[in-house]
Design an enzyme around this catalytic site. Sequence first.
Site, short mmCIF file in Angstrom:
data_model
loop_
_atom_site.label_atom_id
_atom_site.label_comp_id
_atom_site.label_asym_id
_atom_site.label_seq_id
_atom_site.Cartn_x
_atom_site.Cartn_y
_atom_site.Cartn_z
N SER A 1 -7.30 -5.90 -11.71
CA SER A 1 -5.96 -5.31 -11.82
C SER A 1 -4.95 -6.38 -12.24
O SER A 1 -4.06 -6.14 -13.05
CB SER A 1 -5.51 -4.73 -10.47
OG SER A 1 -5.85 -3.37 -10.39
N LYS B 1 0.87 -1.19 0.00
CA LYS B 1 0.00 0.00 0.00
C LYS B 1 0.90 1.22 0.00
O LYS B 1 2.03 1.19 0.50
CB LYS B 1 -0.88 0.03 1.26
CG LYS B 1 -2.15 0.82 1.08
CD LYS B 1 -3.16 0.04 0.26
CE LYS B 1 -4.44 0.78 0.03
NZ LYS B 1 -5.46 -0.06 -0.61
#
Length: 415
Positions: A345, A100
Site C-alpha cells: 500500500s 482504522k
Amino acid sequence: MLRLARSRLDRVAEYCAVGEETLIRLSYPRRTLSATIPLRRDDGDLMMLKAWRCQFNDLLGPTKGGIRFHPGVNIDEVMTLAFWMTLKTALAGLPYGGAKGGVQVDVTDFSTMELERLSRGYVAAFASILGPDTDIPAPDMYTNAMTMAWMSDEYSRTGRGNPLATFTGKPVSRGGSEGRSGATAQGAYYTFNRLREELDLGDENLRVAVQGFGNAGRKFCELMSADGHRIVAVSDSSGAVFNDDGLNVEKLAEAKRQEGSVTAFSGSGIQTRNADELLKLDVDLLVPAAIPNVINAETVGSVAAKAILEIANGPVHPEADTSLSDRSVAVIPDLLANAGGVIVSYFEWVQNRTGDYWSADTVKDRLEKRINASADAMHRASRDHDLDLRDAANLVALQRLSKASQSLGTQVDYT
Ligand code: NAD
C-alpha cells in the site's frame, strides 16, 4: 480491548530504555471521529449506520489503516486496530502512523448498488479528515479494490488533495499497484523464509496446515506448495480437508471456486473433517489465516505444531502466548507476518504521488527487502534481550516511535 493491547508494551519497555513519554502518547488515540451514515436500501428502506475513523498516532507520518464493514465493528475495536497499525507501520519502517475505520453493518445481503452508496457515504462522512498527507485508508474485512475505487472517486468530487494517493488497494486500472492483491501472502512467505533458520525447522520440505482459504491463505498455499512444501490440511468456515501426502492447491482452489467450500474437494487420500481439527495437527508450520483468537486458553493445549505463522490479525490470544512460549513453539507475529499488505500500500501511495509506476517484479523485490530488514531487526531484538518474537516486534516498533517522540523534546529539554 485497547487497554489489554496497550499493556503488552509495558513488559517490553521494562527491559529496554523506551522513553516513558512514548508510552503515554501511545495510551491515547489522537483523534476518533464518529458518524452516522444514512443508507437507502434498494427496497426504499432507510438504515442509519454507525461508523468510525480512528487516527491513533501520527508520530511517524500520516496515518494508515483499512476500513471494514462488519456487524461486530465498535469504537473499541476500531481504536485497538488503529493502535496495532501504529506498531505495524513502525516495525515495517514506513513513514506512517496508524489508523482504522469501520461501519457497523452486515453487508452479506447487500447489492452492488447498496455497497457503492455505503462506500460513498463513508467518504462523505469522513472526507474532512482524510487525505494523502493526513490519513490514507485501504481495504479490510468486506471491503475490496472496488470499494477503494468508489471511495477515491467520491473523494475526487470534494475537490480535496490527490484522490488516488488518498486510498490504497485500488484496482490497477485506477491507480492501484501491481502486486497489491497478493501482497499479504507474499509478505508472509518472505517473512517465513527469512526466519526459517531461526525456527529450527531443518532443511527438509515442511508439513504445513493453513486455517482459512481466502485471499491470503490460498495465495500462501500456492507459494509454499511451489517450493515443494506439503500442504497437508486446509480449512474454511465450513470444514477442513486433509491429505498427509499433500493437497493439490490448484485443484483445491478450483473446487472452492466452483462449490464455495474446500470441503467440496475430494479424491484419493483426501479426508474431510471438522474445521477445528486442523489446529491440533502435528505439523511443522501452522498458519492461522482466518479469524482472531483461534488459539486461546481453551485450544492452546491441543496445538501440536512446531511453529506458527500469524497471517490473520490476532489469532493467538495473549493467554495462549505464554503457554506456547513455555513449550518453545515459535510464533511469528502478525505485526510482521501480515505486513506485506500495508507495505505494498505504501508503494502504491508513492507511485500515485510520483506518477512513476513499477513492474510486478520491482514491487516483489522491494517488498522482500523491506520484510527482510524488519525480520532481521525483530530477530536481533529477540536474541539481544531474550524476548519471544512478538515482544521483540513490539520493542523494535516502540524504539522507532520513541526516537520520533524524543526528537520533539522530552521533559528534560523543557526543564
Ligand atoms: P478472506 O475473507 O478472503 O478469507 C478468510 C477465510 O477464512 C475464508 O476462507 C473463510 O471461509 C475462512 N474462515 C472463516 N472462519 C473460519 C473458521 N472458523 N475456521 C476456518 N476458516 C475460517 O480474508 P483474507 O483477506 O484472506 O484475510 C484473512 C486474515 O488475514 C484476516 O484475519 C485478515 O484480517 C488478515 N489480513 C489480511 C490482509 C489482506 O490483505 N488480505 C492483510 C492483513 C491481515
